[in-house]
Design a protein around this motif. Sequence first.
Motif, PDB file in Angstrom:
ATOM      1  N   ALA A 163       6.001  39.556  55.648  1.00  0.00           N
ATOM      2  CA  ALA A 163       6.598  40.831  55.766  1.00  0.00           C
ATOM      3  C   ALA A 163       7.214  41.066  57.236  1.00  0.00           C
ATOM      4  CB  ALA A 163       5.457  42.147  55.651  1.00  0.00           C
ATOM      5  N   TYR A 164       6.746  40.564  58.278  1.00  0.00           N
ATOM      6  CA  TYR A 164       7.412  40.197  59.426  1.00  0.00           C
ATOM      7  C   TYR A 164       8.823  39.709  59.366  1.00  0.00           C
ATOM      8  CZ  TYR A 164       3.608  42.069  62.534  1.00  0.00           C
ATOM      9  OH  TYR A 164       2.667  42.766  63.230  1.00  0.00           O
ATOM     10  N   LYS A 165       8.643  38.509  58.495  1.00  0.00           N
ATOM     11  CA  LYS A 165       9.661  37.715  58.444  1.00  0.00           C
ATOM     12  C   LYS A 165      10.863  38.605  57.923  1.00  0.00           C
ATOM     13  CE  LYS A 165      11.380  33.215  56.585  1.00  0.00           C
ATOM     14  NZ  LYS A 165      10.843  32.080  55.994  1.00  0.00           N
ATOM     15  N   ALA A 166      10.493  39.517  56.764  1.00  0.00           N
ATOM     16  CA  ALA A 166      11.413  40.249  55.838  1.00  0.00           C
ATOM     17  C   ALA A 166      12.168  41.477  56.835  1.00  0.00           C
ATOM     18  CB  ALA A 166      11.053  40.519  54.584  1.00  0.00           C
ATOM     19  N   ALA A 167      11.370  41.949  57.572  1.00  0.00           N
ATOM     20  CA  ALA A 167      11.672  42.943  58.431  1.00  0.00           C
ATOM     21  C   ALA A 167      13.019  42.852  59.418  1.00  0.00           C
ATOM     22  CB  ALA A 167      10.551  43.622  59.281  1.00  0.00           C
ATOM     23  N   ASP A 168      13.541  44.176  59.633  1.00  0.00           N
ATOM     24  CA  ASP A 168      14.707  44.009  60.655  1.00  0.00           C
ATOM     25  C   ASP A 168      14.330  44.500  61.969  1.00  0.00           C
ATOM     26  OD1 ASP A 168      17.042  43.035  58.719  1.00  0.00           O
ATOM     27  OD2 ASP A 168      16.335  44.800  57.615  1.00  0.00           O
ATOM     28  N   ILE A 169      13.447  45.702  61.764  1.00  0.00           N
ATOM     29  CA  ILE A 169      13.012  46.384  63.085  1.00  0.00           C
ATOM     30  C   ILE A 169      11.387  46.213  62.825  1.00  0.00           C
ATOM     31  CG2 ILE A 169      13.031  48.682  64.404  1.00  0.00           C
ATOM     32  CD1 ILE A 169      15.703  49.099  63.069  1.00  0.00           C
ATOM     33  N   VAL A 170      10.584  46.282  64.072  1.00  0.00           N
ATOM     34  CA  VAL A 170       9.284  46.314  64.082  1.00  0.00           C
ATOM     35  C   VAL A 170       9.139  47.495  64.889  1.00  0.00           C
ATOM     36  CG1 VAL A 170       6.931  45.519  64.594  1.00  0.00           C
ATOM     37  CG2 VAL A 170       8.699  43.936  63.447  1.00  0.00           C
ATOM     38  N   ALA A 171       8.238  48.503  64.364  1.00  0.00           N
ATOM     39  CA  ALA A 171       8.071  49.869  65.314  1.00  0.00           C
ATOM     40  C   ALA A 171       6.734  50.082  65.606  1.00  0.00           C
ATOM     41  CB  ALA A 171       8.619  51.005  64.414  1.00  0.00           C
ATOM     42  N   VAL A 172       6.348  50.327  67.032  1.00  0.00           N
ATOM     43  CA  VAL A 172       5.064  50.705  67.200  1.00  0.00           C
ATOM     44  C   VAL A 172       5.094  52.041  67.882  1.00  0.00           C
ATOM     45  CG1 VAL A 172       3.411  50.114  69.037  1.00  0.00           C
ATOM     46  CG2 VAL A 172       4.650  48.375  67.919  1.00  0.00           C
ATOM     47  N   VAL A 173       4.481  53.074  67.154  1.00  0.00           N
ATOM     48  CA  VAL A 173       4.612  54.406  67.525  1.00  0.00           C
ATOM     49  C   VAL A 173       3.102  55.012  67.996  1.00  0.00           C
ATOM     50  CG1 VAL A 173       6.289  54.656  65.665  1.00  0.00           C
ATOM     51  CG2 VAL A 173       4.251  54.983  64.959  1.00  0.00           C
ATOM     52  N   SER A 174       2.290  54.304  68.357  1.00  0.00           N
ATOM     53  CA  SER A 174       0.952  54.829  68.593  1.00  0.00           C
ATOM     54  C   SER A 174       0.836  55.510  69.648  1.00  0.00           C
ATOM     55  CB  SER A 174      -0.045  53.422  69.015  1.00  0.00           C
ATOM     56  OG  SER A 174       0.046  52.307  67.910  1.00  0.00           O
ATOM     57  N   TYR A 175      -0.157  56.342  69.856  1.00  0.00           N
ATOM     58  CA  TYR A 175      -0.444  57.190  71.018  1.00  0.00           C
ATOM     59  C   TYR A 175      -0.900  56.104  72.208  1.00  0.00           C
ATOM     60  CZ  TYR A 175      -0.246  61.352  68.082  1.00  0.00           C
ATOM     61  OH  TYR A 175       0.127  62.261  67.305  1.00  0.00           O
ATOM     62  N   TYR A 176      -1.765  55.272  72.029  1.00  0.00           N
ATOM     63  CA  TYR A 176      -2.388  54.190  72.995  1.00  0.00           C
ATOM     64  C   TYR A 176      -2.378  53.057  72.163  1.00  0.00           C
ATOM     65  CZ  TYR A 176      -6.818  55.414  71.381  1.00  0.00           C
ATOM     66  OH  TYR A 176      -8.147  55.831  70.752  1.00  0.00           O
ATOM     67  N   GLU A 177      -2.384  52.057  73.168  1.00  0.00           N
ATOM     68  CA  GLU A 177      -2.753  50.505  72.975  1.00  0.00           C
ATOM     69  C   GLU A 177      -3.441  49.836  74.048  1.00  0.00           C
ATOM     70  OE1 GLU A 177      -2.706  48.952  70.012  1.00  0.00           O
ATOM     71  OE2 GLU A 177      -1.033  50.215  68.906  1.00  0.00           O
ATOM     72  N   GLY A 178      -3.957  48.780  73.914  1.00  0.00           N
ATOM     73  CA  GLY A 178      -4.549  47.935  75.053  1.00  0.00           C
ATOM     74  C   GLY A 178      -3.327  47.123  75.618  1.00  0.00           C
ATOM     75  N   LEU A 179      -3.311  45.893  74.533  1.00  0.00           N
ATOM     76  CA  LEU A 179      -1.914  45.323  74.656  1.00  0.00           C
ATOM     77  C   LEU A 179      -1.676  44.930  73.285  1.00  0.00           C
ATOM     78  CD1 LEU A 179      -0.190  43.744  77.025  1.00  0.00           C
ATOM     79  CD2 LEU A 179      -1.250  41.728  76.105  1.00  0.00           C
ATOM     80  N   CYS A 180      -0.214  45.583  73.084  1.00  0.00           N
ATOM     81  CA  CYS A 180      -0.023  45.586  71.528  1.00  0.00           C
ATOM     82  C   CYS A 180       0.214  44.424  70.880  1.00  0.00           C
ATOM     83  CB  CYS A 180       1.068  46.491  71.517  1.00  0.00           C
ATOM     84  SG  CYS A 180       1.363  46.935  69.731  1.00  0.00           S
ATOM     85  N   GLY A 181      -0.738  44.012  69.878  1.00  0.00           N
ATOM     86  CA  GLY A 181      -0.641  42.672  68.999  1.00  0.00           C
ATOM     87  C   GLY A 181       0.623  42.820  68.105  1.00  0.00           C
ATOM     88  N   ILE A 182       0.931  43.646  67.751  1.00  0.00           N
ATOM     89  CA  ILE A 182       2.033  43.882  66.805  1.00  0.00           C
ATOM     90  C   ILE A 182       3.501  43.466  67.553  1.00  0.00           C
ATOM     91  CG2 ILE A 182       3.271  45.393  65.257  1.00  0.00           C
ATOM     92  CD1 ILE A 182       0.128  44.842  64.833  1.00  0.00           C
ATOM     93  N   VAL A 183       3.390  43.848  68.882  1.00  0.00           N
ATOM     94  CA  VAL A 183       4.510  43.371  69.656  1.00  0.00           C
ATOM     95  C   VAL A 183       4.686  41.949  69.780  1.00  0.00           C
ATOM     96  CG1 VAL A 183       5.698  43.609  71.840  1.00  0.00           C
ATOM     97  CG2 VAL A 183       4.747  45.662  70.940  1.00  0.00           C
ATOM     98  N   ASN A 184       3.632  41.539  70.054  1.00  0.00           N
ATOM     99  CA  ASN A 184       3.381  39.953  70.203  1.00  0.00           C
ATOM    100  C   ASN A 184       3.755  39.168  68.802  1.00  0.00           C
ATOM    101  OD1 ASN A 184       2.233  40.057  72.605  1.00  0.00           O
ATOM    102  ND2 ASN A 184       0.146  40.166  72.148  1.00  0.00           N
ATOM    103  N   GLU A 185       3.381  39.720  67.896  1.00  0.00           N
ATOM    104  CA  GLU A 185       3.611  38.996  66.352  1.00  0.00           C
ATOM    105  C   GLU A 185       5.106  39.192  66.122  1.00  0.00           C
ATOM    106  OE1 GLU A 185       0.779  41.051  64.140  1.00  0.00           O
ATOM    107  OE2 GLU A 185      -0.768  39.928  64.952  1.00  0.00           O
ATOM    108  N   ALA A 186       5.934  40.451  66.446  1.00  0.00           N
ATOM    109  CA  ALA A 186       7.160  40.530  66.201  1.00  0.00           C
ATOM    110  C   ALA A 186       7.944  39.714  66.962  1.00  0.00           C
ATOM    111  CB  ALA A 186       7.262  42.202  66.310  1.00  0.00           C
ATOM    112  N   LYS A 187       7.642  39.675  68.310  1.00  0.00           N
ATOM    113  CA  LYS A 187       8.563  38.924  68.987  1.00  0.00           C
ATOM    114  C   LYS A 187       8.708  37.301  68.832  1.00  0.00           C
ATOM    115  CE  LYS A 187      10.904  39.855  71.993  1.00  0.00           C
ATOM    116  NZ  LYS A 187      12.450  40.101  71.759  1.00  0.00           N
ATOM    117  N   LYS A 230      11.985  39.299  65.913  1.00  0.00           N
ATOM    118  CA  LYS A 230      12.431  40.664  65.430  1.00  0.00           C
ATOM    119  C   LYS A 230      12.647  41.560  66.485  1.00  0.00           C
ATOM    120  CE  LYS A 230      11.925  39.396  61.396  1.00  0.00           C
ATOM    121  NZ  LYS A 230      13.162  38.996  60.495  1.00  0.00           N
ATOM    122  N   ALA A 231      13.801  42.542  66.095  1.00  0.00           N
ATOM    123  CA  ALA A 231      13.814  43.442  67.012  1.00  0.00           C
ATOM    124  C   ALA A 231      12.825  44.715  67.247  1.00  0.00           C
ATOM    125  CB  ALA A 231      15.040  44.348  66.680  1.00  0.00           C
ATOM    126  N   VAL A 232      12.166  44.803  68.306  1.00  0.00           N
ATOM    127  CA  VAL A 232      11.231  45.678  68.437  1.00  0.00           C
ATOM    128  C   VAL A 232      11.286  47.172  69.351  1.00  0.00           C
ATOM    129  CG1 VAL A 232       8.933  46.042  69.359  1.00  0.00           C
ATOM    130  CG2 VAL A 232       9.655  43.974  68.818  1.00  0.00           C
TER     131      VAL A 232
END
Length: 365
Positions: free
Chosen positions: A263-287, A291-293
Motif C-alpha cells: 500500500a505504501y508503494k502504491a501511495a503518492d502521499i503519506v500523511a501523519v495527522v496524529s496529536y502526538y508520537e514518539g518517533l513516527c514509524g510511519i514517516v520512517n516507512e514512507a521515506k 514517498k512524499a510525506v
Amino acid sequence: MMQAFIAEGWDVTLVLTVPGGNMEHLIPQAVKVKYLRNQQAGHAFFSARGMLAKLTNLSDLTFYIQQRWTQFTRQRRYRTKTYDVAVALLTGMSTAFIRNHIRATKKVLWIRNDLKGIDKNGVIAANIAKVAHQIDLFICVSQTAKNSLVEAVPAINDKAHVVYNLLFPDEMKALADVCNAPPRMAQVADSVKILTVCRLSDTSKAIYRMARVCQYLKNKGLNFTWFVIGDGPDREELQRLIQTLDISSHLILLGRLENPFPAYKAADIVAVVSYYEGLCGIVNEAKILGKAVVAAEVSGIHEQLIHEQTGLICENEEGAIGAAIERLLIDSKLRNALAESDYSQVIVDDAAKMQRLFNLFDVSK
C-alpha cells in the motif's frame, strides 16, 4: 530487535501478561515466549454498570482472581533465575515485574513517547521518578523523547540515551514487492492516493480530525482518495463520521493489514495527522519506500524531516494540516521532489543502532 539480538547469540525470553496478541505470530521462533496468565479476564465485571450487571458477571470476577493468583505464582518463579538485561518496553507500563521479580545486571525502561504528549497530568513522570534508582538505563526512541523525560525527571539525565528504532529497510522494500496493493487502491488509478497508517484511536491519532480535513479537501474539488490502514477502538465512530460528512468515496478504511508495504508503494502521499508520537514509524516507512510525506508537528518530526526539503511539516492543527495536504495535492513537482529526497542515515543505519545497544547492555561495564 529480538531477532537482531538472537543473531548475535543472545538468549531472549519475552514475558507477556496474556496470550492472544495480534502480533504474536511475528515473534521469532528462537524467542522463548512466557505468559503470566492463561487468559484475559475481568473486563466484563469491571466494566459492568449497576449491581445487577455486576452480579451477572461474578463468574468473570472469580476467573480474574484465579488468573491474578496464577500471575502471582508465575512471577515468583523468575526470582530463581538470573539475566544479564531485563527490559520493560512500554513508556507508561509498570516496571514492577522487572524491578521486583527479575534478577538482572542491568534493568532498562524503553521510552517510546514524548511525555509532554502522553503525560499531561504528570502521573507517568512521577512513577518513573519514584523507581528511577532501580532502573539502570532509559532508552529513548528520539532526542525529543529524551529531552521531555529528562525535563520531567532530571535525576535520570545520566541514565538516558537515544537509540532510534530498528527499521530493516531492505526487508521493508522486499515486503513492498511481495504482492499487489489492496484492490481498493488499484481501483482509483485516476486520483492522487493519500495513505495514513495508524491505530484507529482518536485520542492519539486524531482520526476524527482527519475525517474533517478530508471533507475540507473534498469541498475544494481536489482529485484524491485517502486510504487508512489500521484498526482500533474508534473505528465504528469514525465510520459513522465518514457517512455524516459524506466523504465515503474519499476516505476509505482498509482495516488492519499484516503487510502494509504494498500500500505504501502504491501511495503518492503519506500523511501523519496524529496529536502526538514518539518517533513516527510511519514517516520512517514512507521515506524508505520513497514517498512524499506530510506530517503534523509531533515529537521527533524535526529529527526525521527537513521542512520543504525531505517532507512537509505543518502546525498540529486542523487548518494547517488541510492546507499542507492541499499544497501537495496541487503541486506535483513538490510532491515528486519530496518523494525523491534523501533520508537521515542516523535513523536508517540499523548496524550503528545495534552496536549502540550492545555497548549500553554490556554487563561488564
